[in-house]
Design an enzyme around this catalytic site. Structure first.
Site, short mmCIF file in Angstrom:
data_model
loop_
_atom_site.label_atom_id
_atom_site.label_comp_id
_atom_site.label_asym_id
_atom_site.label_seq_id
_atom_site.Cartn_x
_atom_site.Cartn_y
_atom_site.Cartn_z
N CYS A 75 0.81 -1.23 0.00
CA CYS A 75 0.00 0.00 0.00
C CYS A 75 0.84 1.27 0.00
O CYS A 75 0.33 2.35 -0.28
CB CYS A 75 -0.95 0.00 1.19
SG CYS A 75 -2.00 -1.46 1.21
N HIS A 108 -8.76 2.37 -3.55
CA HIS A 108 -7.36 2.18 -3.17
C HIS A 108 -6.60 1.35 -4.18
O HIS A 108 -6.47 0.14 -4.03
CB HIS A 108 -7.32 1.53 -1.78
CG HIS A 108 -5.94 1.29 -1.24
ND1 HIS A 108 -4.86 2.09 -1.56
CD2 HIS A 108 -5.47 0.35 -0.39
CE1 HIS A 108 -3.79 1.63 -0.92
NE2 HIS A 108 -4.12 0.57 -0.22
#
Lengths: 145, 381
Positions: free
Chosen positions: B85, B326
């Site tokens: 991430c 995301h």
């Protein structure tokens, strides 16, 4: 789930648990560094602190539930739906380890719950073959053993 | 050490782009960042491309060279970076280092994903890791933090839901966000359970999309008018100590403190924050690590309104990951895009009045009950 020791199936990963006679007395297997006096799970190939050799260590079978969740989306590895996972504080070593939780005891989960390790057929391994996985169940489930 | 300037930003809309390729999306963002800065592609002397899913989903490697040539950039050093991430923000970190060290004068950082495909499952920390084979998926990891935070501090489901409600309200003012319809606490808590106690509206959606930023040494900045200063770039990995305290995230605290120290700033110096709200409990934990409130008080802060647009310290005025979606390679750069838009006073209805200093915070990966990576970036106008 009380299927430990009933099948000649491979473990999901080698060297992470041992099962006693007829599956009773399953224990987690980890590693210990004699120089650093530190325990690890799973067993690393060398001590990450001193890079020295690691001894196999039986981490026992009991602990208390530190935190948990029930995963309700479609699982990987053919795991039950839903399935529970938690971090368990192992008695003795004090290690906090991730573990699957008994799918038949999900409504009894609470922080501090005493747990005992079991091993049974659950899901498939990296190659898609059925395998044994270690999981924790409420301690009194195994009291008859 | 050379000063680092943020000269340009670019971003695609986030969502499902079924007809477009990753190179196409990333090239669009790259072109927008160059145009925003007014820099000729030939002036870029180093490039980074961040993606976490190109390799596992498509077996694509060294995508960056394809992306950069699609906007006319060749010959220079280009690096492809995967860091879960924080893929985008870790690339940003390396670009800042290169400029600070005098190794490059104009560095284009591009991040993107094309992940809205049937093969995409929940993110995990790698198929060969034992934790993954024992059922650990990212939502479960955060759900277990939530259970612990609720037990230790009395944090409530309603307080966690307040994060999702706030960020969706912010997104209603952001044309670049994927999900813009306002919601409420009852709807958030009534959405399907993913991993107890986190419901679907408390978990960020995936997205296709790309973002890009152009970082420059002062002498390479085409125009200083809309240029911003990068005051701190901090990056740390986990400590993997055992046991981990899952209600007080040591790695999060450590990296945030490092960013403040590098910038010579305190939490009170910030005008806005974009933080890693992949899950509602994450934003609450990050409030505490960022020093916006005392440890354990994050749930109360979420419900107080202090972190909403117009509040004491607005957090995720873009709508955050929860509304934007995301795509890991793009997320860290999309956060910087939002800071740039705010610090240039170009954010329209969601503008934070007088925004002069912003922080972008990202976390990624999961190992031994800890994060694998955490980044914090402070930018001023």
């Amino acid at each position: 789930m009380h299927s430990e020791g009933t099948a000649q199936l491979p473990p999901v990963a080698p060297g992470i648990f041992t099962t006693g006679q007829e599956g009773e007395g399953s224990s987690l297997l980890g590693g210990a560094c004699p120089a650093c006096d530190r325990d690890f799970f799973p067993r690393p190939s060398r001590c990450p602190l001193c890079l020295g050799a690691i001894d196999e260590k039986n981490l026992g079978s009991t602990g208390k539930l530190y935190t948990f969740t029930v995963v309700r989306v479609k699982p990987s590895w053919g795991l039950p739906c839903p399935y529970g996972v938690g971090y368990v504080d192992l008695d003795g070593s004090g290690l906090r380890v991730l573990g699957l939780l008994d799918p038949e005891s999900l409504d009894r989960l609470e922080i501090g719950l005493p747990l005992r390790l079991a091993v049974g057929e659950m899901g498939v391994d990296l190659r898609g073959n059925p395998c044994l996985r270690p999981f924790f169940q409420p301690a009194e489930e195994g009291a008859h053993e | 050490m050379n000063e680092v300037y943020l000269a340009g930003v670019g971003m695609t809309a986030f969502g499902v782009h079924a007809e477009r390729t990753l190179v196409d999306l990333a090239g669009e963002a790259a072109g927008l960042a160059l145009a925003d800065a007014g820099l000729e592609p030939g002036r870029v002397d180093m490039g980074f491309f961040a993606s976490a899913t190109a390799a596992p989903l498509f077996k694509d490697v060294t995508v960056g060279q394809n992306v950069f040539w699609s906007v006319g950039i060749n010959q220079i050093p280009i690096f492809n970076l995967e860091n879960a991430c924080t893929s985008g923000s870790a690339a940003f970190y390396l670009a800042c280092n290169a400029i600070a060290a005098g190794q490059a004068r104009a560095v284009l950082v591009v991040g993107g994903e094309k992940m809205c495909v049937p093969e995409a499952g929940l993110l995990n920390s790698g198929a060969t890791e034992l934790d993954t084979q024992l059922g650990l998926v990212t939502p479960a990891s955060f759900a277990m933090r939530a259970v612990r935070h609720m037990a230790e501090f009395g944090t409530t489901a309603e307080q966690m839901a307040a994060v999702a409600v706030k960020n969706r309200e912010h997104a209603s003012f952001n044309p670049m966000a994927q999900f813009r319809k306002p919601t409420n606490v009852a709807e958030v808590l009534g959405s399907p359970m993913i991993a107890d106690p986190l419901t679907r509206l408390q978990c960020c959606p995936i997205a296709d999309g790309a973002a890009a930023v152009l970082l420059c040494a002062k002498e390479a900045v085409p125009s200083l008018d809309r240029c911003l200063r990068v005051r701190a770039w901090a990056y740390g990995t986990g400590d993997y100590a055992n046991p981990q305290d899952m209600a007080r995230w040591g790695t999060d605290y450590r990296v945030c403190a490092s960013a403040y120290a590098l910038a010579g700033m305190q939490p009170a110096d910030l005008d806005l924050i974009e933080c890693h709200d992949a899950f509602t409990i994450g934003e609450i934990l990050h409030y505490e690590a960022l020093g916006l409130c005392a440890p354990g008080e994050g749930g109360k802060l979420a419900a107080s309104g202090d972190t909403a647009l117009g509040g004491r310290i607005p957090v995720n005025v873009s709508g955050g990951l929860l509304s934007r979606g995301h795509p890991p390679g793009a997320t860290g750069l999309a956060q910087v895009w939002e800071l740039a838009t705010q610090l240039r006073n170009e954010a329209g209805e969601r503008q934070v009045a007088g925004a002069g200093t912003g922080l972008a915070h990202c976390m990624g990966g999961d190992k031994d009950g800890d994060a694998k990576s955490c980044t914090a970036i402070i930018i001023t106008n």
